[in-house]
Design a protein around this motif. Structure first.
Motif, PDB file in Angstrom:
ATOM      1  N   TYR A 296       0.832  -1.202   0.000  1.00 35.00           N
ATOM      2  CA  TYR A 296       0.000   0.000   0.000  1.00 35.00           C
ATOM      3  C   TYR A 296       0.871   1.259   0.000  1.00 35.00           C
ATOM      4  N   LEU A 297       1.918   1.266   0.829  1.00 37.57           N
ATOM      5  CA  LEU A 297       2.774   2.452   0.921  1.00 37.57           C
ATOM      6  C   LEU A 297       3.392   2.832  -0.423  1.00 37.57           C
ATOM      7  N   PHE A 298       3.734   1.832  -1.227  1.00 39.03           N
ATOM      8  CA  PHE A 298       4.389   2.096  -2.506  1.00 39.03           C
ATOM      9  C   PHE A 298       3.384   2.167  -3.666  1.00 39.03           C
ATOM     10  N   SER A 299       2.114   2.273  -3.332  1.00 42.63           N
ATOM     11  CA  SER A 299       1.067   2.439  -4.352  1.00 42.63           C
ATOM     12  C   SER A 299       0.754   3.917  -4.526  1.00 42.63           C
ATOM     13  N   PRO A 300       0.076   4.308  -5.595  1.00 41.73           N
ATOM     14  CA  PRO A 300      -0.295   5.720  -5.757  1.00 41.73           C
ATOM     15  C   PRO A 300      -1.123   6.239  -4.580  1.00 41.73           C
ATOM     16  N   GLU A 301      -1.935   5.368  -3.988  1.00 46.99           N
ATOM     17  CA  GLU A 301      -2.793   5.798  -2.881  1.00 46.99           C
ATOM     18  C   GLU A 301      -1.984   6.030  -1.601  1.00 46.99           C
TER      19      GLU A 301
END
Length: 826
Positions: free
Chosen positions: A477-482
């Protein structure tokens, strides 16, 4: 090797060639990714790309009537020479460019030595990433290409690159977690797709994944002209070595260091810049200017240089050598490995030393390069020891973070009434424009410009009322656009905390399978505390026995040290959480948020059935107090200071399970014994307050103070010291017994000593320091220290004889023989 080049690849090169003239004018760079599984094909396409670029460049430079059109272009090709495929790719590339071009100068280097090229400039960079993508390599090398230059990345097949088991990923796994996560390369790919001036070609599928989209900017002149100061101390030729106006300004600041500070003053120059601004080069030029001027005033000029690593100062040394040669000054060079560590002439020396050595040396000028990579402790020791200090550091770069350095070190020095400070921030890149799209991609990918969030009044109110949320992050999640914004906040907190951050740390957060990320958030969603932790243990018995014999195991730092130094094999059966990093938002430090976050992490560890929580860190008084107040115990200290940070490394553990509590209690007692028995050998310079905190944690081993004095003669001699007829030095053996056993007695059986007296027992008696040194560290008058030491003897005597004031000196033969016999029996 095939001879046909796909038409779409040619079209990609033509688009680059068509825009190259404008790239040169605006000093922007281009980046081309070529992915594929066939090393020969990749080598051929790399060769064709360089060939086309060179021919287009020559044509455009002639259009500009630029004299560089006839110059040989410089190319750096970096690869892993342990892989036959990488060697094959390089040889195909070499054959292509040697066949089609003559005016090319390709330097071939392995990644292991690539750091030596920091500070140099190339027209083209080729990075073979087919076996590895190490984040530090991107941070180190991308910036060496000049504006108008080309960067080529050869990668595994585009569609499967994410899950490719690179060298970096393989080095992250541990026996308990043999498979890495596959997040960081996916992140890199997304960033490559998002930014301008970047194209991606899939050689296996022969498709353009992404074509060049060049930033639309108006043409600029190559560079603004440089203006030199009208009145200077240094010769003009010194200033002429600068390539930007910023560098001229830095050199001019260093002119102010020719004169010794006035009585009661100390001079400090602080030069900060992003990577690629030429700060180290400017300092190197200015240092030679100072040497040239001061050598006329004194017989020998000594300049001391330090940095986290000798490789950090090579740009400084390179420009120092260049300036010396321009001035016609003869000098000799000393090289260690591949690094220049000293320039020496008849009337000067410019010497590199490890940071920990600098406070003990004498020099006219001290230069600290990449200061953000050093601890505040060692920086302040250097500041205290010298009167003319020049500090340079990177604001955003793979070596560290200058903003954090400014908050921690510079903030403290500004309060020093002796300090005369000159500060300068360099902004103009020396190789490319300050709006270069490739630098934007590099910064965005490696979070080189990450900073904590801005806090408002509502956030401050939430902190006061402890409206805090403990967050368990999924790295994906941290390395996602969100999740990217939260990742930036997390990493930004680390940047401004007491950690030296590298791009490799970002890769570890993404892909290390045993690492977890936790944070504290406010109701506004802002991150105010960040924790990175690693699951360690259990270790199989066979591996544990190997560790007891001196073997190695990836990760598992606390089990490794526990088994090797404390020898209790049962610890191998435990499983715990090692806190790798914990940091609080810089504007909220000291408000209890870190304590709250750590207590939540301990609670989580307990809930999932772990046996312990631990940490390892460079020790200082404040940091050790933070861990001890939460119930952690010190179980190990390194035998020597870290030569870069200047700190001893300690390991602390808080037991959770019953078995861990038994093991840690034994380890804590063993540690105190070890420290007491080795403090005069290994730890004579350990800070007294730190040693005291460590010794206070031990459980008592003896209850009777009288049993440590085995002979009446010893008691009688202690009486003579107490009453002033014998010196401390003549009673040193007795005071050592008092000091050693003081920390092994139950508190209720100890002599009642003050804090200062306890510290004297450590500094003077156990460590054996000079009176003046102890007085200086404790900030107490030297005579007062001596009086307090004598009072310690008197207080100890009260526990040995019933009525000290009625004690009659002198010892009989019979009592002496009786006590000696008892001692022999013991």
């Amino acid at each position: 090797m095939t001879n046909s080049i796909p038409a779409n690849f040619n079209n990609l090169l033509k688009k680059l060639g068509k825009n190259l003239l404008n790239l040169i004018r605006v000093r922007h760079r281009a980046l081309l990714v070529i992915s594929g599984s066939n090393p020969e094909r990749l080598g051929e396409l790399l060769g064709r790309a360089v060939t086309y670029y060179e021919r287009s460049l020559v044509r455009h430079l002639k259009t500009l009537e630029n004299s560089q059109s006839n110059q040989t272009r410089s190319i750096l090709y970096v690869y892993h020479d342990e892989f036959p495929e990488a060697i094959k790719m390089k040889e195909v590339y070499r054959r292509i460019v040697n066949t089609l071009l003559r005016k090319l100068n390709t330097t071939y280097a392995t990644y292991e030595i690539s750091e030596k090229y920091l500070g140099t400039t190339f027209d083209v960079l080729i990075m073979d990433l087919t076996h590895d993508l190490k984040p530090n390599d991107l941070g180190r090398l991308i910036g060496i290409v000049r504006g108008g230059g080309l960067i080529l990345l050869a990668t595994p097949p585009w569609n499967s690159w994410d899950r490719f088991l690179s060298i970096f990923k393989r080095n992250l796994v541990v026996p308990q977690y043999p498979e890495p996560r596959h997040i960081f390369i996916e992140w890199v790919k997304r960033k490559l797709l998002e930014h301008n001036n970047i194209a991606i070609y899939d050689a296996d599928e022969e498709v353009i994944v992404k074509s060049f989209e060049f930033s639309k900017v108006s043409a600029k002149s190559a560079k603004s002209s440089i203006e030199y100061p009208k009145e200077t101390i240094f010769p003009l030729i010194v200033y002429e070595q600068a390539v930007t106006q910023d560098q001229v300004s830095v050199i001019n600041i260093l002119e102010r260091f020719y004169e010794k500070p006035r009585k009661g003053e100390k001079k400090l120059a602080v030069i900060v810049a992003d990577r690629g601004r030429g700060k180290s080069c400017a300092v190197g030029i200015g240092v030679v200017g100072l040497v040239h001027f001061l050598s006329k005033l004194k017989p020998k000029v000594r300049v001391l240089i330090t940095a986290p690593e000798p490789s950090n100062i090579q740009s400084l040394m390179m420009l120092a050598r260049q300036t010396l040669e321009k001035l016609g000054v003869s000098y000799s060079t000393e090289i260690r490995g591949s690094n220049v560590i000293e320039l020496r002439g008849d009337k000067f020396s410019i010497e590199y030393w490890e940071p920990v050595a600098i406070p003990k040396l004498k020099g006219d000028i001290v230069v600290i390069d990449e200061a953000a990579g050093l601890s505040v402790t060692i920086l302040y020791k250097i500041w205290e020891a010298h009167s003319r200090v020049v500090v340079s550091t990177t604001i955003h770069g793979y070596e560290g973070a200058g903003r954090g350095f400014s908050l921690r070190f510079l903030g403290r020095v500004r309060k020093d009434p002796r300090a005369v400070i000159y500060e300068y921030e360099m902004k103009e890149p020396i190789r490319y424009a300050d709006d270069d799209p490739i630098e934007k991609w590099q910064f965005s990918t490696l979070l080189l410009d990450a900073e904590p969030c801005e806090l408002d009044h509502d956030d401050q109110v939430a902190v006061e009322s402890l409206k805090l949320e403990y967050v368990k992050y999924d790295p994906k999640y941290l390395f996602s656009p969100e999740g990217e914004d939260e990742l930036k906040q997390l990493f930004g907190i680390y940047v401004l905390a007491h950690y030296r951050n590298e791009p490799d740390d970002l890769g570890m957060i993404a892909d290390a399978p045993h690492h977890i990320i936790r944070a504290v958030k406010l109701p506004s969603g802002k991150v105010v505390c960040a924790i990175q932790a690693a699951i360690e243990g259990p270790i199989e018995r066979r591996e544990a026995l190997e560790l007891l014999k001196g073997g190695k195991i990836p990760g598992n730092i606390i089990p490794d040290r526990f088994l090797k130094h404390l020898r209790m094999v049962e610890f191998a059966n435990t499983k715990g959480l090692r806190i790798v990093r914990i940091a609080t938002h810089p504007s909220l430090q000291g408000r209890g948020i870190g304590t709250w976050a750590l207590s939540k992490a301990i609670e989580e560890a307990k809930n999932i059935g772990l046996d312990w929580v631990g940490a390892g860190f460079g020790v200082n008084e404040d940091l050790l107090k933070f861990w001890l107040k939460l119930g952690f115990k010190v179980i190990h200290i390194s035998p020597a200071r870290n030569p870069v940070s200047g700190e001893y490394t300690v390991i602390v553990i808080k037991p959770i399970s019953m078995i861990a509590e038994d093991l840690v209690n034994i380890a804590s007692r063993e540690f105190v014994l070890k420290l007491l028995n080795s403090i005069s050998i290994n730890y004579r310079d350990l800070e007294i307050t730190v040693a005291k905190l460590m010794l206070e944690q031990g459980a008592s081993l003896i209850k009777d103070f009288k049993q440590i004095f085995c002979t009446p003669i010893q008691v009688d001699r202690l009486w003579t010291y107490c009453n002033g007829s014998m010196t401390f030095e003549a009673s040193a053996d007795l005071m050592y017994l008092v000091a050693r056993y003081y920390w092994l007695l139950e508190a209720s059986f100890r002599p009642k000593l003050s804090r200062v007296q306890e510290e004297i027992l450590i500094g003077k008696v156990l460590q054996g320091r000079a009176w003046s040194e102890v007085a200086s560290e404790l900030k107490v008058n030297e005579r007062k220290i001596m009086e307090e030491a004598r009072d310690i003897a008197c207080k100890a005597l009260k526990l040995l004889v019933n009525e000290p004031e009625k004690y009659f000196p002198g010892v009989s033969i019979a009592s002496s023989i009786q006590s000696i016999n008892r001692y022999v029996m013991l």
